[in-house]
Design a protein around this motif. Structure first.
Motif, PDB file in Angstrom:
ATOM      1  N   PHE A   1     -12.296 -11.662 -16.410  1.00 25.45           N
ATOM      2  CA  PHE A   1     -11.370 -11.187 -15.141  1.00 25.45           C
ATOM      3  C   PHE A   1     -10.182 -11.673 -15.209  1.00 25.45           C
ATOM      4  CE2 PHE A   1     -10.022 -11.025 -10.692  1.00 25.45           C
ATOM      5  CZ  PHE A   1     -10.060  -9.752 -10.522  1.00 25.45           C
ATOM      6  N   ARG A   2      -9.904 -13.171 -15.354  1.00 23.37           N
ATOM      7  CA  ARG A   2      -8.598 -13.747 -15.337  1.00 23.37           C
ATOM      8  C   ARG A   2      -7.772 -13.502 -16.411  1.00 23.37           C
ATOM      9  NH1 ARG A   2      -8.472 -18.391 -11.926  1.00 23.37           N
ATOM     10  NH2 ARG A   2     -10.101 -19.021 -11.274  1.00 23.37           N
ATOM     11  N   ALA A   3      -8.427 -13.181 -17.540  1.00 23.38           N
ATOM     12  CA  ALA A   3      -7.429 -12.460 -18.804  1.00 23.38           C
ATOM     13  C   ALA A   3      -7.066 -11.362 -18.499  1.00 23.38           C
ATOM     14  CB  ALA A   3      -8.530 -12.758 -19.946  1.00 23.38           C
ATOM     15  N   ALA A   4      -7.929 -10.296 -17.762  1.00 27.61           N
ATOM     16  CA  ALA A   4      -7.626  -8.978 -17.586  1.00 27.61           C
ATOM     17  C   ALA A   4      -6.934  -8.395 -16.246  1.00 27.61           C
ATOM     18  CB  ALA A   4      -8.885  -8.144 -18.008  1.00 27.61           C
ATOM     19  N   CYS A   5      -7.035  -9.274 -15.479  1.00 29.44           N
ATOM     20  CA  CYS A   5      -6.424  -8.774 -14.049  1.00 29.44           C
ATOM     21  C   CYS A   5      -5.037  -8.835 -14.134  1.00 29.44           C
ATOM     22  CB  CYS A   5      -7.028  -9.614 -12.790  1.00 29.44           C
ATOM     23  SG  CYS A   5      -6.502 -11.337 -12.837  1.00 29.44           S
ATOM     24  N   PRO A   6      -4.368  -8.058 -13.082  1.00 34.94           N
ATOM     25  CA  PRO A   6      -2.880  -8.214 -12.991  1.00 34.94           C
ATOM     26  C   PRO A   6      -2.275  -9.684 -12.416  1.00 34.94           C
ATOM     27  CG  PRO A   6      -3.866  -6.309 -11.800  1.00 34.94           C
ATOM     28  CD  PRO A   6      -5.032  -7.091 -12.175  1.00 34.94           C
TER      29      PRO A   6
ATOM     30  N   VAL B   1      -3.949 -14.856  -7.036  1.00 29.86           N
ATOM     31  CA  VAL B   1      -4.786 -14.784  -8.111  1.00 29.86           C
ATOM     32  C   VAL B   1      -6.001 -15.315  -7.721  1.00 29.86           C
ATOM     33  CG1 VAL B   1      -5.227 -15.064 -10.566  1.00 29.86           C
ATOM     34  CG2 VAL B   1      -2.764 -14.599  -9.824  1.00 29.86           C
ATOM     35  N   GLU B   2      -6.109 -16.527  -7.343  1.00 31.70           N
ATOM     36  CA  GLU B   2      -7.502 -17.156  -7.013  1.00 31.70           C
ATOM     37  C   GLU B   2      -8.243 -16.714  -5.966  1.00 31.70           C
ATOM     38  OE1 GLU B   2      -8.717 -19.627  -8.660  1.00 31.70           O
ATOM     39  OE2 GLU B   2      -6.841 -19.508 -10.047  1.00 31.70           O
ATOM     40  N   HIS B   3      -7.503 -16.046  -4.906  1.00 30.00           N
ATOM     41  CA  HIS B   3      -8.013 -15.154  -3.707  1.00 30.00           C
ATOM     42  C   HIS B   3      -8.766 -13.884  -4.219  1.00 30.00           C
ATOM     43  CE1 HIS B   3      -8.562 -13.487  -0.185  1.00 30.00           C
ATOM     44  NE2 HIS B   3      -8.038 -12.309  -0.271  1.00 30.00           N
ATOM     45  N   GLN B   4      -8.125 -13.425  -5.455  1.00 32.60           N
ATOM     46  CA  GLN B   4      -8.744 -11.961  -5.713  1.00 32.60           C
ATOM     47  C   GLN B   4      -9.885 -12.484  -6.930  1.00 32.60           C
ATOM     48  OE1 GLN B   4      -8.317  -8.912  -5.014  1.00 32.60           O
ATOM     49  NE2 GLN B   4      -6.610  -9.383  -3.696  1.00 32.60           N
ATOM     50  N   VAL B   5      -9.716 -13.587  -7.555  1.00 34.75           N
ATOM     51  CA  VAL B   5     -10.828 -14.126  -8.459  1.00 34.75           C
ATOM     52  C   VAL B   5     -12.040 -14.578  -7.436  1.00 34.75           C
ATOM     53  CG1 VAL B   5     -11.537 -15.825  -9.659  1.00 34.75           C
ATOM     54  CG2 VAL B   5      -9.349 -14.840 -10.070  1.00 34.75           C
ATOM     55  N   THR B   6     -11.852 -15.013  -6.337  1.00 40.43           N
ATOM     56  CA  THR B   6     -13.179 -15.112  -5.409  1.00 40.43           C
ATOM     57  C   THR B   6     -13.602 -14.155  -4.873  1.00 40.43           C
ATOM     58  OG1 THR B   6     -11.906 -17.266  -4.660  1.00 40.43           O
ATOM     59  CG2 THR B   6     -13.421 -16.549  -3.222  1.00 40.43           C
ATOM     60  N   ILE B   7     -12.846 -12.918  -4.493  1.00 37.18           N
ATOM     61  CA  ILE B   7     -13.477 -11.972  -4.107  1.00 37.18           C
ATOM     62  C   ILE B   7     -14.430 -11.335  -4.949  1.00 37.18           C
ATOM     63  CG2 ILE B   7     -12.985  -9.615  -3.371  1.00 37.18           C
ATOM     64  CD1 ILE B   7     -10.572 -10.440  -1.889  1.00 37.18           C
ATOM     65  N   PHE B   8     -13.816 -11.210  -6.384  1.00 34.21           N
ATOM     66  CA  PHE B   8     -14.608 -10.790  -7.430  1.00 34.21           C
ATOM     67  C   PHE B   8     -15.965 -11.497  -7.791  1.00 34.21           C
ATOM     68  CE2 PHE B   8     -15.211 -10.620 -12.102  1.00 34.21           C
ATOM     69  CZ  PHE B   8     -15.556  -9.224 -12.175  1.00 34.21           C
ATOM     70  N   MET B   9     -15.730 -12.668  -7.747  1.00 32.25           N
ATOM     71  CA  MET B   9     -16.756 -13.263  -8.143  1.00 32.25           C
ATOM     72  C   MET B   9     -17.867 -13.240  -7.110  1.00 32.25           C
ATOM     73  SD  MET B   9     -16.200 -14.517 -11.142  1.00 32.25           S
ATOM     74  CE  MET B   9     -17.677 -15.412 -11.310  1.00 32.25           C
ATOM     75  N   ALA B  10     -17.603 -13.018  -5.916  1.00 30.42           N
ATOM     76  CA  ALA B  10     -18.509 -12.776  -4.785  1.00 30.42           C
ATOM     77  C   ALA B  10     -19.488 -11.532  -5.182  1.00 30.42           C
ATOM     78  CB  ALA B  10     -18.097 -12.742  -3.497  1.00 30.42           C
TER      79      ALA B  10
END
Length: 482
Positions: A347-352, A372-381
């Protein structure tokens, strides 16, 4: 906005253009065809606050600014250069939007409108990310002071104001809507909408809004901006420029994925990836590296989406995924705790490169949230909520009726916890699926390969239509392998 310094024309570093014009005979034919079929007005634009007029400048100076606006900024450009670039964009857009009547300018080339909007948003994105890093590190006092004194430089409001103003001036939305109704779009074009400069800038500003809203994390609004653009229209302006075509589908697909509409995300990614694999259209231009990277990112995103929503893929996409991400793809599909780091890494490699709509707090860097970390947290949930889906699905496929406590024993979880998970998972298997119209529209369908109902402690399992299609596709691929 305060005007930090008088905007002056400047020379950007030499380098390959991000999206050059294609001079082939085929493209010229497409250009002529497009000019015959599209027309794009509207009044009531909000004035730009930060700008100087180019009215007194010579035609040569204006043409130089038109060229500079579409030229990529040097990657290691200084902060002063980034400020100067913003000043020049403001100056140019003010001249185009706020002059007395439409300006009489010839675009340097047919694709200039896409190139300038693309570079404008790229520099905005890069500056916001840079400013966020400076605030988080809290090391360079001189840069922090300069950024603190100029909070509106490359501001979110300014960028959105430009894009919405270009759309209003060109009346592109009204004309696209008229074309969809089968009416003559030229009837809705005023003196601005009849000029190629305005109608093309307005059109690509719609794609720009999709991109900016996605970068800000507003995925619903990002999709809403494309209501008047027909994605299935192969003669649409965005489909005539390879980079614009790829960019549009990347952000649409990503927005769908973040809204948990995985079937629609897969559909969008599949469309553009199959198109690219069959045409090889992006391989022979100066934006090869940029386009190739975006295509790789979409392969990652479709692998993630398929892990959430098992779906039959085109053979070319399936083969590419196995070649590039074979082991990672398998681990995501198996689920469980071992899949979590794989999901996060990909996800980190492919997200905007997400950005914040407001400048960071330089005085209290500890309160700044990395977007970026905020969106990663949402996705990982979401990943953790679906972590056991493949395992549970593998058990359910073996039975037509199963006791809840028996399944809980297999999974080593409490029966009531499993009941809760099954109910949530069944609800999430019902997704809105796009069937035309606005991208937010659609019908609710059961898109899981299995369907089940609960009666007390009994789970009644049946194979859905989606599941039967998946089995047929799997058997065909198995026969080809052996």
């Amino acid at each position: 906005m305060s005007y930090r310094q008088q905007a002056q024309p400047y020379q950007q570093a030499d380098g390959p253009a991000r999206a050059p014009a294609d001079e082939s005979d085929d493209e010229e034919a497409l250009v002529n065809e497009y000019r015959e079929q599209t027309q794009y007005d509207e009044d009531g634009m909000v004035d730009l606050d930060r700008a100087t007029s180019l009215g007194a400048a010579s035609q040569q100076d204006i043409q130089a600014q038109l060229q500079a606006a579409a030229t990529p900024l040097e990657f290691q450009a200084t902060l002063d250069t980034k400020f100067a670039s913003y000043d020049n964009y403001c100056s140019l857009f003010h001249f185009i939007l706020n002059s007395d009547g439409p300006v009489d300018l010839e675009m340097p080339n047919y694709y200039w409108a896409w190139e300038v909007i693309d570079e404008f948003i790229y520099q905005f994105n890069s500056f916001c990310s840079y400013r966020q890093r400076v605030a988080l590190r809290n090391e360079n006092a001189e840069e922090i002071q300069l950024l603190r004194e100029n909070p509106n430089t490359w501001g979110c409001y300014s960028v959105l104001n430009v894009l919405y103003s270009l759309i209003q001036r060109s009346a592109i939305s009204e004309q696209l809507a008229a074309a969809k109704r089968g009416e003559d779009a030229s009837l809705y074009a005023g003196e601005y909408g009849n000029r190629p400069l305005y109608k093309m800038l307005g059109y690509f500003s719609i794609i720009g809004l999709l991109r900016v809203h996605c970068l800000l994390g507003d995925f619903s609004l990002a999709l809403k901006t494309l209501d008047d653009i027909e994605l299935n229209n192969k003669k649409g302006m965005f489909a005539r420029h390879t980079t614009a075509h790829i960019t549009t589908y990347y952000y649409i697909g990503f927005s769908y994925m973040m809204m948990r509409r995985y079937a629609d995300a897969i559909r969008m990614f599949s469309h553009i990836l199959v198109y690219i694999s069959r045409t090889k259209n992006f391989q022979k231009n100066s934006q090869f590296d940029t386009n190739a990277k975006t295509v790789d990112q979409m392969h990652v995103l479709i692998a993630i989406s398929v892990a959430f929503q098992p779906t039959r893929l085109d053979d070319t996409i399936h083969t590419a995924l196995r070649e590039k991400y074979g082991e990672q793809f398998n681990r995501m599909q198996r689920g469980g705790p071992d899949s979590i780091p794989i999901f996060e890494e990909l996800f980190r490699a492919a997200c905007p490169k997400f950005i914040s709509p407001t400048p960071p707090d330089f005085d209290n860097p500890e309160v700044n949230i990395d977007p970026v970390e905020h969106q990663v947290t949402i996705f990982m949930a979401e990943v953790r909520n679906n972590m056991w889906s493949p395992t549970v699905r593998s058990y359910l496929k073996l039975y037509t009726t199963m006791d809840l406590k028996k399944l809980a024993g297999f999974l080593e979880v409490e029966p009531e916890k499993l009941r809760h998970w099954l109910l949530v998972n069944k609800q999430r298997s019902r997704q809105v699926k796009w069937n035309g119209g606005g991208l937010l529209d659609g019908t609710v369908e059961n898109l899981s390969d299995l369907d089940y109902a609960m009666e007390g402690d009994l789970i009644h399992i049946s194979e859905s239509k989606t599941g039967r299609r998946l089995v047929e596709w799997y058997l065909r691929n198995l026969q080809r392998t052996y």
